[in-house]
Design a protein around this motif. Sequence first.
Motif, PDB file in Angstrom:
ATOM      1  N   TYR A   1     -20.158  -5.405  40.604  1.00 45.30           N
ATOM      2  CA  TYR A   1     -20.212  -4.418  41.684  1.00 45.30           C
ATOM      3  C   TYR A   1     -21.167  -3.316  41.234  1.00 45.30           C
ATOM      4  CZ  TYR A   1     -15.726  -6.683  42.649  1.00 45.30           C
ATOM      5  OH  TYR A   1     -14.745  -7.607  42.882  1.00 45.30           O
ATOM      6  N   ASP A   2     -22.076  -2.927  42.116  1.00 43.63           N
ATOM      7  CA  ASP A   2     -22.995  -1.826  41.788  1.00 43.63           C
ATOM      8  C   ASP A   2     -23.584  -1.994  40.392  1.00 43.63           C
ATOM      9  OD1 ASP A   2     -22.466  -0.685  44.197  1.00 43.63           O
ATOM     10  OD2 ASP A   2     -20.946   0.705  43.450  1.00 43.63           O
TER      11      ASP A   2
ATOM     12  N   ALA B   1     -17.733  -6.347  36.170  1.00 43.86           N
ATOM     13  CA  ALA B   1     -18.515  -5.164  35.822  1.00 43.86           C
ATOM     14  C   ALA B   1     -18.725  -4.319  37.059  1.00 43.86           C
ATOM     15  CB  ALA B   1     -19.868  -5.575  35.241  1.00 43.86           C
ATOM     16  N   ASP B   2     -18.621  -3.025  36.870  1.00 41.31           N
ATOM     17  CA  ASP B   2     -18.832  -2.078  37.965  1.00 41.31           C
ATOM     18  C   ASP B   2     -19.679  -0.929  37.421  1.00 41.31           C
ATOM     19  OD1 ASP B   2     -18.638  -0.560  40.271  1.00 41.31           O
ATOM     20  OD2 ASP B   2     -16.623   0.182  39.816  1.00 41.31           O
ATOM     21  N   GLY B   3     -20.719  -0.584  38.151  1.00 42.70           N
ATOM     22  CA  GLY B   3     -21.485   0.608  37.817  1.00 42.70           C
ATOM     23  C   GLY B   3     -22.274   0.515  36.519  1.00 42.70           C
ATOM     24  N   LEU B   4     -22.777  -0.676  36.213  1.00 40.82           N
ATOM     25  CA  LEU B   4     -23.595  -0.829  35.002  1.00 40.82           C
ATOM     26  C   LEU B   4     -25.023  -1.172  35.414  1.00 40.82           C
ATOM     27  CD1 LEU B   4     -21.636  -2.986  32.387  1.00 40.82           C
ATOM     28  CD2 LEU B   4     -21.977  -0.509  32.385  1.00 40.82           C
TER      29      LEU B   4
END
Lengths: 350, 350
Positions: free
Chosen positions: A291-292, A308-311
């Motif tokens: 995500y993102d 994974a989010d925001g990486l």
Amino acid sequence: MCGGVGSRFWPYSREDRPKQFIDFLGTGRSLLQMSYDRILPLVPKENIIVVTNEKYAPLIREQLPELLPHNILLEPARRNTAPCIAWAAYHIAAIDPEASMIVAPSDHLITGENMYCECVSRGFEFVEAGDALLTLGITPVRPETGYGYIQIGAPVADDINKVKTFTEKPNLELAKVFLETGEFFWNAGIFLWKASSIINALRRYTPDLTALFDRGEGLFGTPGESDFISRNFGACPANSIDYAVMEKADNVYVECARFGWNDLGTWSSLYDNSPKDADSNVARGGNLVAYDSNGNIFVTPDGKLVVADGLKDYIVADAGDVLLICPKADEQRIKQMVNDVKMRFDEDYL
Amino acid sequence: MCGGVGSRFWPYSREDRPKQFIDFLGTGRSLLQMSYDRILPLVPKENIIVVTNEKYAPLIREQLPELLPHNILLEPARRNTAPCIAWAAYHIAAIDPEASMIVAPSDHLITGENMYCECVSRGFEFVEAGDALLTLGITPVRPETGYGYIQIGAPVADDINKVKTFTEKPNLELAKVFLETGEFFWNAGIFLWKASSIINALRRYTPDLTALFDRGEGLFGTPGESDFISRNFGACPANSIDYAVMEKADNVYVECARFGWNDLGTWSSLYDNSPKDADSNVARGGNLVAYDSNGNIFVTPDGKLVVADGLKDYIVADAGDVLLICPKADEQRIKQMVNDVKMRFDEDYL
């Protein structure tokens, strides 16, 4: 040459299984195996020699069971490429004083194997006709700042020129100029020469090193060789063949090669050479739900799920007992990280 | 009450070992065990009853071997707190029609156990003297937006007031007002009452539910109880005790408590309640080497090394076969992530 430790790829590459022994591209063959496969059409099997650190002998036997056991040269210590190549040259010259040889790293990526075979064949013809030290220069395809470059001088044969200069890794501005001039080629660390030519050059430019090997006269290619090496190799000064010979000798030539080449020296180069999903993420080994997140490389044990989010533009390398999360832009810090880990935890995680 | 699935803490909390069974604070005791230890000075061991989902029976026996086997009530289905509490009340009333009871979640953090014991003892005195539904209200110490609040009405005894209103999670502005007024307390979901009082209230406000349990008359507290539950519990409508009873009944009181309480409902709350290093990082389970990283919580298998660079305010949870990397600010997305993972990989990673 198969003795590197691959610390820049820690924790994916570990001291007990460095980069060249890993199926780096997910093809089912390790980089070493791919290197062996690549050289097999060019060199008879019985003439393929692997030089490695003695601790990797079991890995070599496991990955290349077809390699002749006496063609594995086991270094008792790490001394960089000059002593490694010197030993191989003495070993080969003892078997055949007229032999020519190609020196190839086992942990690089090469694409376009037909072009590679043609290039190497032409290179052998050239070095066998005289007393020449030939290095392969890769036609650059981008202003890469991570490689050394070779500037070509006067042409001496098709695609073969005198070397004008070897240069260190340039900054981006200079790398762009290099690319534009058409005079600069990537230094791939692949060499061709007669064994006698490199021994002569070593004698001239690193007499300490050859004095050491000359004491083993009569032992190379015999059962006494490994014992001689055990007792003497550690005394070799550590040095690279580039610094010891190539940058000093006056019979150095470069063959301009057009096959695809990458030294896989950085996570970014692995990222660049891997298939990506729609968000430009690379997921190796495991499953990814993102995500993102984009521009990342995830390397995990088989079957592991990464959410994974925001990486953005990170390296995430999970090696079971070690997890590294690091911006791709910071990957030159990984060597320091490995040192810090060694200071705090000794060898536990190396 | 020990039947939750703890999906907000996925992948650290898993369907087969949810939050209450985990040594969440690294103390050597799981949240369930800490809850049991906390209640033991207040309630004779033979009167401590655990209500949980039947799939967790082995975990309960493993973690609380001293619990009497017939004091584990196994729900054949998840139906939220109202059916859970109704069953427990029917069970207790069948053994002792005059019994009072405390209902306590098993997955919260409580500090200041002396204050807790005093508070609960005073609460028991209050509910045993009449027909009252008592909830514990925690004195708020910050304008928390993640909790429900209870507004107090007229005082009826020391630290005990009528409940004026229950309110949902407020926004930050409102939470600040709540904190200033001194009239609002956190709703901790801890209840005290006589078993007969809650059964009466359930009869009045959720007659469908009690009609179902009334069919088991004569079976509660006997060997026939578990069979009756197996056949009937699944038919209970899922509902929370707050919605089913507390927000409707007129004999609802709140005891203002001053012990420390946290529902550990979020990663941020676990972060807040964990010791931090100089860079405000929390590392649980493994070893951490951090660069340019702060405000993160790392939860990994014991002994795993995490090397982190350039991470600020992230959750990094490594559960062996699943790795979650997510900004703390995005943790309300984790439930959706779990759903996405279920869609793509079925139950593999839940």
